[in-house]
Design a protein around this motif. Structure first.
Motif, mmCIF file in Angstrom:
data_model
loop_
_atom_site.group_PDB
_atom_site.id
_atom_site.type_symbol
_atom_site.label_atom_id
_atom_site.label_comp_id
_atom_site.label_asym_id
_atom_site.label_seq_id
_atom_site.Cartn_x
_atom_site.Cartn_y
_atom_site.Cartn_z
ATOM 1 N N GLN A 28 0.810 -1.215 0.000
ATOM 2 C CA GLN A 28 0.000 0.000 0.000
ATOM 3 C C GLN A 28 0.842 1.263 0.000
ATOM 4 O OE1 GLN A 28 -2.405 -0.741 3.493
ATOM 5 N NE2 GLN A 28 -2.941 -2.769 2.725
ATOM 6 N N VAL A 87 -6.113 -7.876 -11.489
ATOM 7 C CA VAL A 87 -5.634 -8.520 -10.268
ATOM 8 C C VAL A 87 -4.164 -8.201 -10.045
ATOM 9 C CG1 VAL A 87 -5.225 -10.749 -9.148
ATOM 10 C CG2 VAL A 87 -7.339 -10.362 -10.430
ATOM 11 N N ALA A 90 -3.872 -4.892 -8.358
ATOM 12 C CA ALA A 90 -4.272 -4.989 -6.952
ATOM 13 C C ALA A 90 -3.163 -5.635 -6.123
ATOM 14 C CB ALA A 90 -5.566 -5.789 -6.827
ATOM 15 N N ASP A 91 -2.525 -6.655 -6.664
ATOM 16 C CA ASP A 91 -1.420 -7.306 -5.945
ATOM 17 C C ASP A 91 -0.244 -6.344 -5.771
ATOM 18 O OD1 ASP A 91 -2.848 -9.654 -5.736
ATOM 19 O OD2 ASP A 91 -1.902 -10.607 -7.467
ATOM 20 N N GLY A 94 -1.008 -4.077 -2.896
ATOM 21 C CA GLY A 94 -1.378 -4.702 -1.629
ATOM 22 C C GLY A 94 -2.846 -4.620 -1.293
ATOM 23 N N ILE A 95 -3.706 -4.664 -2.313
ATOM 24 C CA ILE A 95 -5.152 -4.593 -2.093
ATOM 25 C C ILE A 95 -5.678 -6.024 -2.087
ATOM 26 C CG2 ILE A 95 -7.299 -3.465 -2.760
ATOM 27 C CD1 ILE A 95 -5.625 -1.720 -4.670
ATOM 28 N N HIS A 96 -5.838 -6.587 -0.902
ATOM 29 C CA HIS A 96 -6.231 -7.991 -0.782
ATOM 30 C C HIS A 96 -7.702 -8.145 -0.407
ATOM 31 C CE1 HIS A 96 -2.044 -8.798 -1.283
ATOM 32 N NE2 HIS A 96 -1.716 -8.199 -0.144
ATOM 33 N N THR A 97 -8.439 -7.041 -0.412
ATOM 34 C CA THR A 97 -9.888 -7.063 -0.188
ATOM 35 C C THR A 97 -10.530 -6.306 -1.346
ATOM 36 O OG1 THR A 97 -9.823 -5.019 1.107
ATOM 37 C CG2 THR A 97 -9.565 -7.088 2.310
ATOM 38 N N SER A 98 -11.844 -6.111 -1.264
ATOM 39 C CA SER A 98 -12.529 -5.352 -2.318
ATOM 40 C C SER A 98 -12.016 -3.921 -2.387
ATOM 41 C CB SER A 98 -14.043 -5.353 -2.071
ATOM 42 O OG SER A 98 -14.569 -6.656 -2.136
ATOM 43 N N SER A 110 -9.798 -2.851 -5.633
ATOM 44 C CA SER A 110 -9.440 -4.002 -6.451
ATOM 45 C C SER A 110 -10.563 -4.257 -7.457
ATOM 46 C CB SER A 110 -9.236 -5.224 -5.566
ATOM 47 O OG SER A 110 -10.472 -5.637 -4.999
ATOM 48 N N ARG A 187 -12.600 -14.528 5.760
ATOM 49 C CA ARG A 187 -13.331 -14.665 4.496
ATOM 50 C C ARG A 187 -14.676 -15.354 4.702
ATOM 51 N NH1 ARG A 187 -10.318 -13.815 -0.144
ATOM 52 N NH2 ARG A 187 -8.071 -13.558 0.178
#
Length: 255
Positions: A28, A87, A90-91, A94-98, A110, A187
């Protein structure tokens, strides 16, 4: 002199290592310089990895602003949005959620978060976070259960599982910090955790009206302790375990 030279060399090596880590490690922190990691700036507050979708992104931001303005009144936060349609993007960030919001400065989205509900949810976080400071990352003036419950309320999140009574939702009031929240949400259980927090926010509205909810936000913004301000609202002390939770909308009247 030799000692100063050694200190200077040491600081130089540390700076070089930090710079290499900044560029080498995904995360992030890259939101500080998104152009260096493949995003294109299409507006002062919008960076995107697929410029062909800029119009959609701008429309989603405008919708989120309208909904949040209806609740909060004139918006004060001016977050920068990072839209990752892939994707891979997003990776990289560091966006590991919506979606996620870094204080009132950045909103990172993401692919699965690029929709009206999630953008509105994250925009609500940015506005509420703007009432505090960076210290609130460790000790927020608005506890996480309220922060997430309010954002879910404003965004009208229909995915959540809201319990029937205050007693079934009250456990989320122990989730005060980011660490508390992250230690519980998974999750599998997120619809229940977010739903319980949303239920408690709607209970404030049920007992004290929309005006009570606005008063709570404003009082804390002006320096009041959240728990004290909540207890002082008429009928909203979370002590009636059998009280039914009724999900009812606020009739937004702010302009």
């Amino acid at each position: 002199m030799h000692s100063l030279n050694r200190i200077f060399r040491g600081l130089t090596l540390i700076s070089i290592a930090a710079g290499l880590m900044y560029f080498a490690l995904p995360g992030q922190h890259r939101a500080l310089t998104p152009q260096l990691f493949g995003l294109t700036q299409v507006q002062p507050n919008l960076f995107i990895d697929d410029v062909s979708r800029s119009a959609q992104a701008l429309d989603l931001i405008a919708q989120a602003d309208r909904t949040n303005r209806a609740f909060f009144g004139p918006l004060e936060a001016t977050p920068t949005f990072l839209f990752c349609y892939s994707v891979e993007c997003a990776d990289d960030f560091g966006i590991h959620t919506s979606g996620l919001t870094l204080r009132d400065r950045f909103i990172l989205l993401s692919p699965q978060g690029i929709n009206p509900m999630i953008v509105t949810h994250e925009r609500a976080h940015a506005e509420l976070h703007g009432f505090g400071s960076w210290v609130d990352y460790f000790d927020p003036i608005y506890p996480m259960w309220f922060d997430e419950g309010l954002a879910s309320f404003i965004s009208a999140d229909s995915r959540l599982m809201i319990p029937q009574t205050v007693g079934e939702a009250i456990w989320t009031t122990d989730l005060h910090t980011w660490r508390d929240w992250g230690a519980v949400v998974t999750r599998e259980n997120w619809p229940q955790v977010y739903g319980a927090s949303l239920g408690l926010v709607t209970d404030i509205i049920d007992q004290s009206g929309c005006s009570g909810l606005y008063k709570l936000i404003q009082d804390v913004r002006n320096g009041a302790d959240f728990d004290v301000a909540l207890d002082e609202l008429p009928g909203t002390a979370l002590d009636r375990m059998d009280r039914k939770l009724h999900v009812k909308p606020c009739l937004f009247t702010r302009s």
